[in-house]
Design a protein around this motif. Structure first.
Motif, PDB file in Angstrom:
ATOM      1  N   GLY A 207      38.671  49.332  44.221  1.00 18.66           N
ATOM      2  CA  GLY A 207      39.543  50.461  43.928  1.00 18.66           C
ATOM      3  C   GLY A 207      39.788  50.580  42.437  1.00 18.66           C
ATOM      4  O   GLY A 207      39.692  51.659  41.852  1.00 18.66           O
ATOM      5  N   ARG A 208      40.088  49.447  41.828  1.00 12.33           N
ATOM      6  CA  ARG A 208      40.358  49.471  40.386  1.00 12.33           C
ATOM      7  C   ARG A 208      39.117  49.837  39.587  1.00 12.33           C
ATOM      8  O   ARG A 208      39.168  50.675  38.696  1.00 12.33           O
ATOM      9  CB  ARG A 208      40.864  48.109  39.927  1.00 12.33           C
ATOM     10  N   ARG A 209      37.986  49.204  39.913  1.00 17.53           N
ATOM     11  CA  ARG A 209      36.810  49.363  39.056  1.00 17.53           C
ATOM     12  C   ARG A 209      36.169  50.735  39.191  1.00 17.53           C
ATOM     13  O   ARG A 209      35.634  51.280  38.239  1.00 17.53           O
ATOM     14  CB  ARG A 209      35.801  48.274  39.426  1.00 17.53           C
TER      15      ARG A 209
ATOM     16  N   SER B  95      35.080  42.673  52.962  1.00 18.34           N
ATOM     17  CA  SER B  95      35.069  41.804  51.773  1.00 18.34           C
ATOM     18  C   SER B  95      34.955  40.332  52.119  1.00 18.34           C
ATOM     19  O   SER B  95      34.229  39.573  51.488  1.00 18.34           O
ATOM     20  CB  SER B  95      36.338  42.006  50.952  1.00 18.34           C
TER      21      SER B  95
ATOM     22  N   MET C 247      35.901  47.269  55.352  1.00 17.97           N
ATOM     23  CA  MET C 247      36.850  46.151  55.398  1.00 17.97           C
ATOM     24  C   MET C 247      36.134  44.808  55.424  1.00 17.97           C
ATOM     25  O   MET C 247      36.676  43.834  55.956  1.00 17.97           O
ATOM     26  CB  MET C 247      37.701  46.249  56.664  1.00 17.97           C
TER      27      MET C 247
ATOM     28  N   ALA D  36      31.233  41.749  47.473  1.00 20.34           N
ATOM     29  CA  ALA D  36      32.182  42.556  48.240  1.00 20.34           C
ATOM     30  C   ALA D  36      32.583  43.821  47.479  1.00 20.34           C
ATOM     31  O   ALA D  36      32.732  44.893  48.072  1.00 20.34           O
ATOM     32  CB  ALA D  36      33.422  41.725  48.563  1.00 20.34           C
ATOM     33  N   VAL D  37      32.739  43.700  46.178  1.00 18.95           N
ATOM     34  CA  VAL D  37      33.112  44.858  45.354  1.00 18.95           C
ATOM     35  C   VAL D  37      31.956  45.867  45.335  1.00 18.95           C
ATOM     36  O   VAL D  37      32.152  47.079  45.503  1.00 18.95           O
ATOM     37  CB  VAL D  37      33.477  44.422  43.917  1.00 18.95           C
ATOM     38  N   ALA D  38      30.747  45.348  45.170  1.00 14.09           N
ATOM     39  CA  ALA D  38      29.568  46.217  45.168  1.00 14.09           C
ATOM     40  C   ALA D  38      29.363  46.855  46.535  1.00 14.09           C
ATOM     41  O   ALA D  38      28.951  48.017  46.641  1.00 14.09           O
ATOM     42  CB  ALA D  38      28.336  45.411  44.770  1.00 14.09           C
TER      43      ALA D  38
ATOM     44  N   SER E 139      39.056  48.323  51.812  1.00  4.63           N
ATOM     45  CA  SER E 139      40.203  47.416  51.699  1.00  4.63           C
ATOM     46  C   SER E 139      40.198  46.656  50.374  1.00  4.63           C
ATOM     47  O   SER E 139      41.196  46.020  50.038  1.00  4.63           O
ATOM     48  CB  SER E 139      40.150  46.397  52.840  1.00  4.63           C
ATOM     49  N   ASN E 140      39.120  46.715  49.631  1.00  2.33           N
ATOM     50  CA  ASN E 140      38.937  45.856  48.449  1.00  2.33           C
ATOM     51  C   ASN E 140      39.633  46.435  47.214  1.00  2.33           C
ATOM     52  O   ASN E 140      39.229  47.478  46.692  1.00  2.33           O
ATOM     53  CB  ASN E 140      37.434  45.688  48.184  1.00  2.33           C
ATOM     54  N   LEU E 141      40.641  45.742  46.731  1.00  6.24           N
ATOM     55  CA  LEU E 141      41.427  46.264  45.608  1.00  6.24           C
ATOM     56  C   LEU E 141      40.612  46.337  44.321  1.00  6.24           C
ATOM     57  O   LEU E 141      40.740  47.305  43.557  1.00  6.24           O
ATOM     58  CB  LEU E 141      42.670  45.393  45.398  1.00  6.24           C
ATOM     59  N   GLU E 142      39.786  45.338  44.065  1.00  9.74           N
ATOM     60  CA  GLU E 142      39.008  45.358  42.820  1.00  9.74           C
ATOM     61  C   GLU E 142      38.051  46.554  42.801  1.00  9.74           C
ATOM     62  O   GLU E 142      37.846  47.178  41.757  1.00  9.74           O
ATOM     63  CB  GLU E 142      38.230  44.048  42.670  1.00  9.74           C
TER      64      GLU E 142
ATOM     65  N   THR F 246      41.874  52.893  48.458  1.00 13.24           N
ATOM     66  CA  THR F 246      42.024  51.605  49.156  1.00 13.24           C
ATOM     67  C   THR F 246      42.982  51.752  50.326  1.00 13.24           C
ATOM     68  O   THR F 246      43.905  52.575  50.287  1.00 13.24           O
ATOM     69  CB  THR F 246      42.541  50.500  48.216  1.00 13.24           C
ATOM     70  N   ILE F 247      42.739  50.946  51.364  1.00  9.59           N
ATOM     71  CA  ILE F 247      43.493  51.067  52.607  1.00  9.59           C
ATOM     72  C   ILE F 247      43.841  49.689  53.152  1.00  9.59           C
ATOM     73  O   ILE F 247      43.232  48.700  52.779  1.00  9.59           O
ATOM     74  CB  ILE F 247      42.708  51.854  53.676  1.00  9.59           C
ATOM     75  N   GLY F 248      44.815  49.649  54.045  1.00  9.45           N
ATOM     76  CA  GLY F 248      45.178  48.400  54.709  1.00  9.45           C
ATOM     77  C   GLY F 248      46.680  48.255  54.819  1.00  9.45           C
ATOM     78  O   GLY F 248      47.407  48.690  53.927  1.00  9.45           O
TER      79      GLY F 248
END
Lengths: 440, 440
Positions: free
Chosen positions: A185-187, A156, A154, A164-166, A180-183, A192-194
């Motif tokens: 999750g996407r990449r 980011s 959590m 933060a994504v890395a 918690s980081n959506l990007e 993802t949680i929160g």
């Protein structure tokens, strides 16, 4: 992705300019990535970012915008611009599989190609491996300390937005259950949680209406943050809003160990035996270890994981260890002056295992190309280098979401293979010694 | 730039989902960014990243790709997706000018808008400000210690590849003269520097031919790295290759203080009095200070500046401090439980100056909207908030290359205004106390 080619120190291109002019740019070279030491007290490091290196290789091209800027700023001249316009890495890389444990001097990545094609990658390769490995090395201590309880990333907000994504990716490589980081999750296909922050409670007229609203939209399985006003009343109100099927409560301040016991008792007394307790609030591996006896179900970790828990970079270097000489043969080279010396020559690496299957030595073999052969079964040594790029073609198994999965598995296996004491958090030497064998 | 919208913690969107469902999403809110404490021993912090926040606001939009992913992963439902599809920040921001010194509780950024439009920016705003300010805060100590000698940022390889670009920018805000990072040069118009690494010398058959080649291409004004083999012979060979018009020599290992004296004497004896000495090798503010008496002309700083020299993040938070209540008026709100408390209510801030023009107090004024007026000349207080975004329109003076220039000037002025002892490197309290005044 935009071009990654200018994520590069200027001196890589000025060296290229001079080497193109005198012809040495086309000499075959071997560069190795390694670290001279582990952060103080750490017993092992964890390689991460290898998949990202492979992904960004495809973006490492000089387009019209990059070339125009380099020309306008007179960073390099026409001959170099022409070389860069056609640049694609056409060499080869082998390295430790992402997720593998490493030690001082471990040759984590071996890059072979012409000087020109290999030198320009130095900055980007090190940026990725140094940061991602710093995060994974810290994260591995946290998941060790948490034993079977999930750790959730959590952090980011405490790292550069792309770092933060890395960091989310590297934490998952080292055993975190989600981010918690959506990007991220996407990449990379990470879970993802929160659910909610204190602001959500404060936005409402009172805690009761905030909880009722959250449960109405997110369901009784949600996690309610119960420490905005008074924890005991927060838990009461959470149960009033969601009943005993409430998913979890989160504690984000105060003495978490004491609070967790009190809240568990309160939940149990109310019949909410399945409601979980999530704790957050500046946790690091030591705080996680100290909560081992508290009735906590999962740990949310922020600042300490994205900043490497005291070691925000790995200190990895990218060193020329061999290059084609006048004869055309590869010759070992190394800096020789006062400090920062390194061992010349291309290296392969293996982990020597004892009869119990646990690591006893990190073994580096230095020698001419043909003397560096694959380890044979029966040697009691596990070969550590895997092919990553062959003549410019990336092995896609290590990239993307599949690469993260592979790295996660590799980390689990590699950590299980370390000596029993390796996962202790107390300060100590590298868990296994590094030995060097010269052959040929 | 690709969309910045998913550089966001999942809970921002789940809170939005629930608040849209109960109508509170449209309540007018004030969020403030501040830090509860400075890193141990630090006397002030430096705001950096404000310009980047403004630049990335334009990218903070949910395009088809983002919406599709959020829908597929069921992060939010249709009503929220519809809201996000139309999302543009339409609120306002005021804050400390980039480059300004700050202290505990300083309201560095004040974001006003509906809950919906302001809450989703939390993660991105904090990621940028926390990292960039950590770098600038460390960099300011380094440029203080270096006095009039230039500091050059060379740490890209020790930070995430995009963080490296932000670090270069933040270091320049805090007084660094240039960076090795080409992308930072391109994006923000920063001066870029760098000539050659040890690999360049090792690539060649000997040091003589490496130096001759570098001088042939880059000219006698170049910087030659003289510590690959033996420093004394390296300097001899450098002078042989370039003559006494050699631009500089670089020392990257060993006891830099001792070496600098020896090399200066050697250069002077050879008549190369104008040849400069650049030192690099794990410098931080303390190493720079200890080299003050050495004949060094500039400092190349890597790891320590990009990792905040022991404080890789600032710990800034983004807190709801006021929101529209049932009456329609803004009401102060604050978390009240055991720890991590904050002061509710919208704040303005000023720096109280003594008769010598130096700061004596960081003054926060809390009160209802109409009580928070601009400071008058003659109050002896300099107002700290500048307008950054008005009804969604960014003040472009703070963005891009112009923003970096403005921030650099602001930092110089702000630092000069601190009490005399503020620039000491030894551990101490915040250089000025923070006081709070309630009005209205």
């Amino acid at each position: 992705m935009t071009s990654a080619a200018l994520l590069t120190d200027r001196y890589e291109l000025t060296m290229l300019e001079a080497a193109l002019a005198d012809g040495t740019a086309h000499r075959r070279c071997v560069f190795e990535v390694f670290t001279r030491r582990l952060p103080a007290g750490r017993r092992y490091g964890v390689v991460a970012g290898t998949g990202r290196v492979l992904e960004r290789l495809a973006d490492f091209t000089f387009g019209a915008d990059e070339l125009e800027w380099l020309a306008r700023e007179r960073v390099v001249g026409d001959a170099t611009l022409e070389y860069l316009a056609a640049y694609r890495f056409g060499g080869s890389m082998v390295g430790y599989a992402e997720g593998e444990a490493f030690f001082p001097q471990s040759p984590l990545l071996v890059v072979e190609g012409t000087f020109a094609e290999a030198v320009v990658l130095e900055t980007l390769v090190l940026s990725i491996l140094n940061y991602d490995s710093a995060v994974a090395s810290a994260a591995s201590r946290m998941t060790s300390a948490a034993v079977d309880r999930p750790c959730l990333e959590m952090g980011s907000r405490r790292a550069h937005e792309e770092a933060a994504v890395a960091a989310a990716r590297a934490a998952v490589v080292a055993g975190f259950a989600g981010t918690s980081n959506l990007e991220a999750g996407r990449r990379y296909g990470l879970p993802t949680i929160g659910t909610a922050a204190h602001a959500y409670t404060l936005l409402h007229d009172d805690e009761e209406s905030a909880f009722a609203s959250q449960v109405a939209t997110l369901g009784t399985g949600t996690t309610l943050l119960v420490d905005t006003y008074d924890v005991r009343r927060g838990v009461e109100r959470a149960l009033a809003a969601a009943g005993t099927s409430l998913g979890a409560v989160r504690l984000d301040s105060g003495d978490l160990g004491v609070l967790a016991h009190e809240v568990r008792a309160q939940l149990d007394a109310a019949g909410a035996r399945a409601t979980q307790i999530v704790v957050t609030s500046d946790l690091d591996e030591h705080a996680i270890a100290s909560l081992a006896v508290a009735p906590v179900d999962s740990y949310g970790v922020g600042t300490s994981v994205v900043t490497g828990s005291g070691a925000p970079t790995c200190g990895m270097v990218y060193k020329l260890v061999a290059r084609e000489g006048r004869s055309g043969a590869l010759e070992p080279v190394a800096k020789a002056s006062t400090s920062k010396t390194s061992v010349g020559g291309r290296k392969s690496a293996g982990r020597r295992l004892g009869p119990d299957g646990r690591a006893t030595e990190e073994l580096l073999v230095v020698g001419p190309d043909d003397a560096v052969r694959a380890w044979e079964p029966g040697d009691g040594v596990r070969a550590l280098h895997v092919p990553l790029v062959a003549d410019g073609v990336v092995d896609e198994r290590w990239a993307g979401a599949a690469g993260v999965d592979a790295a996660r598995l590799r980390h689990r296996t590699s950590r299980d293979e370390l000596p029993r004491g390796a996962r202790r958090l107390s300060a100590d030497e590298a868990a296994v010694p590094t030995g060097t064998l010269r052959v040929g």
